[in-house]
Design an enzyme around this catalytic site. Structure first.
Site, PDB file in Angstrom:
ATOM      1  N   ASP A  14     -29.333 -84.526  10.804  1.00 53.95           N
ATOM      2  CA  ASP A  14     -30.611 -85.155  10.460  1.00 53.95           C
ATOM      3  C   ASP A  14     -31.429 -85.222  11.743  1.00 53.95           C
ATOM      4  OD1 ASP A  14     -32.559 -86.697   8.988  1.00 53.95           O
ATOM      5  OD2 ASP A  14     -31.810 -88.480   9.992  1.00 53.95           O
ATOM      6  N   SER A  15     -32.690 -85.629  11.605  1.00 50.92           N
ATOM      7  CA  SER A  15     -33.517 -85.801  12.790  1.00 50.92           C
ATOM      8  C   SER A  15     -33.079 -87.026  13.611  1.00 50.92           C
ATOM      9  CB  SER A  15     -34.975 -85.970  12.374  1.00 50.92           C
ATOM     10  OG  SER A  15     -35.085 -87.077  11.504  1.00 50.92           O
ATOM     11  N   TYR A  61     -39.177 -85.526  12.233  1.00 50.31           N
ATOM     12  CA  TYR A  61     -39.461 -84.161  11.793  1.00 50.31           C
ATOM     13  C   TYR A  61     -40.616 -84.158  10.782  1.00 50.31           C
ATOM     14  CZ  TYR A  61     -35.042 -82.009  13.513  1.00 50.31           C
ATOM     15  OH  TYR A  61     -34.012 -81.508  14.273  1.00 50.31           O
ATOM     16  N   CYS A  65     -31.113 -84.514   5.683  1.00 53.68           N
ATOM     17  CA  CYS A  65     -32.499 -84.791   6.051  1.00 53.68           C
ATOM     18  C   CYS A  65     -33.362 -84.266   4.903  1.00 53.68           C
ATOM     19  CB  CYS A  65     -32.825 -84.058   7.349  1.00 53.68           C
ATOM     20  SG  CYS A  65     -34.565 -84.147   7.814  1.00 53.68           S
ATOM     21  N   GLU A  86     -35.623 -96.237  12.636  1.00 55.24           N
ATOM     22  CA  GLU A  86     -35.168 -95.859  13.980  1.00 55.24           C
ATOM     23  C   GLU A  86     -35.233 -97.061  14.930  1.00 55.24           C
ATOM     24  OE1 GLU A  86     -33.884 -92.838  15.250  1.00 55.24           O
ATOM     25  OE2 GLU A  86     -33.790 -92.142  13.182  1.00 55.24           O
ATOM     26  N   CYS A 101     -35.959 -89.438   1.550  1.00 58.84           N
ATOM     27  CA  CYS A 101     -35.771 -89.283   2.992  1.00 58.84           C
ATOM     28  C   CYS A 101     -34.507 -90.070   3.275  1.00 58.84           C
ATOM     29  CB  CYS A 101     -36.970 -89.873   3.729  1.00 58.84           C
ATOM     30  SG  CYS A 101     -36.692 -90.137   5.491  1.00 58.84           S
ATOM     31  N   HIS A 108     -33.473 -91.605   5.693  1.00 62.34           N
ATOM     32  CA  HIS A 108     -33.647 -92.883   6.382  1.00 62.34           C
ATOM     33  C   HIS A 108     -33.793 -94.033   5.375  1.00 62.34           C
ATOM     34  CE1 HIS A 108     -34.371 -90.547  10.032  1.00 62.34           C
ATOM     35  NE2 HIS A 108     -34.473 -91.656  10.728  1.00 62.34           N
TER      36      HIS A 108
HETATM   37  N1  DGL Z   1     -34.259 -88.438   7.599  1.00 65.63           N
HETATM   38  C1  DGL Z   1     -35.380 -87.611   7.481  1.00 65.63           C
HETATM   39  C2  DGL Z   1     -35.683 -87.132   6.120  1.00 65.63           C
HETATM   40  O1  DGL Z   1     -34.810 -87.280   5.324  1.00 65.63           O
HETATM   41  C3  DGL Z   1     -36.297 -87.428   8.548  1.00 65.63           C
HETATM   42  C4  DGL Z   1     -37.411 -88.299   8.807  1.00 65.63           C
HETATM   43  C5  DGL Z   1     -38.217 -87.687   9.897  1.00 65.63           C
HETATM   44  O2  DGL Z   1     -37.624 -87.199  10.852  1.00 65.63           O
HETATM   45  O3  DGL Z   1     -39.435 -87.696   9.776  1.00 65.63           O
HETATM   46  O4  DGL Z   1     -36.729 -86.629   5.828  1.00 65.63           O
END
Ligand code: DGL
Length: 271
Positions: free
Chosen positions: A10-11, A42, A73, A151, A185, A187
């Site tokens: 993941d990012s 990302y 991600c 984050e 996402c 996150h």
């Molecule tokens: N966890 C990410 C996703 O699922 C990334 C969020 C990001 O880096 O902008 O999109």
């Protein structure tokens, strides 16, 4: 049987929602995790940049001879879906498992999607959901600020910044009467308690990390590629910025101390 590790990336911290679920469902599997903490987020970047980061992340994980690459991600899963589908190893993202789960869960056919800007712009969730439920109404909302809040570890259920941000992003979804919401996402499952409070009990939340882990289990079983040993699987973590920042939050989120198993990697070497 195959005792090689599963590679997850993941990012940043978001992919831990997938790791957490893999640890529960497949406790004897070994995991190599890469969090691109030096380049997060990302989801606000161009498709070209996301694709080139994706290629590097995968190259790094392939150096461990992973038996499966799990893109944890949502941004990469949606923007780089072509690239992922062409990998020479078993692979998955969160897109298909989450879309299928949402299409199966909705009763009124109205599905909200919370994702990054890149994910929402890709239109990938709408396309995928319509394969399983052609008459579904989809309400996508880009929630970029929530990535930074996760984050920053502003996850407390009473957090006075995260709560109003979640409420504001979810308004169009709830105003449109969606009975199902994809946390598109990775996150966002880490914000589930806050999202649940805002959405209320009547709304089904689709945890993209959990759906991905269920799909990984299904595929490994189908391919007869489960780890044959009885041991408790190991998890090694790599990040592209200071390991301490990542490991202190990750240890809390995973409920295990990962300080000793988190290292820095120079991802720019993997081109
Ligand atoms: N966890 C990410 C996703 O699922 C990334 C969020 C990001 O880096 O902008 O999109």
């Amino acid at each position: 049987m195959n005792n090689s590790p599963i590679g997850v990336f993941d990012s940043g911290l978001g992919g831990l929602s997938t790791v957490r679920a893999i640890r529960k469902l497949l406790p004897n599997e070994d995991i190599i995790y890469f969090g691109d903490t030096g380049r997060v987020p990302y989801g606000t970047r161009s498709n070209e940049t996301i694709e080139s980061y994706t290629a590097q992340d995968i190259k790094f994980l392939q150096s461990f001879d992973c038996k499966m690459i799990a893109v944890a991600c949502g941004t990469v899963s949606t923007v780089s879906r072509e690239l992922i589908s062409k990998l020479p190893v078993l692979s998955t993202g969160i897109l298909v498992p989450s879309a299928k789960a949402a299409a199966a869960a909705t009763k009124n056919g109205k599905i909200g999607i919370m994702g990054t800007s890149a994910t929402v712009n890709s239109g990938a969730f709408e396309t995928e959901i319509k394969k399983y439920n052609p008459s579904a109404t989809v309400v996508p909302v880009a929630c970029p600020l929530l990535v930074s809040l996760v984050e920053s570890n502003w996850l407390d259920v009473n957090d006075d910044v995260t709560n109003p941000a979640v409420r504001r992003y979810m308004k169009p979804i709830l105003d449109n009467g969606c009975d199902t919401v994809i946390l598109g996402c990775t996150h966002f499952p880490l914000l589930s308690p806050i999202i649940r409070n805002v959405a209320g009990e009547g709304v089904t939340l689709i945890d993209s990390g959990l759906e991905e882990a269920k799909y990984i289990e299904e595929r490994l079983n189908a391919e007869n590629m489960r780890n044959s040993s009885e041991h408790i699987g190991s998890a090694k973590f790599f990040v592209s910025d200071r390991p301490q920042n990542f490991s202190s939050v990750a240890s809390v989120l995973l409920g295990e101390n990962i300080d000793g198993s988190c290292s820095f990697v120079d991802i720019f070497k993997y081109i």
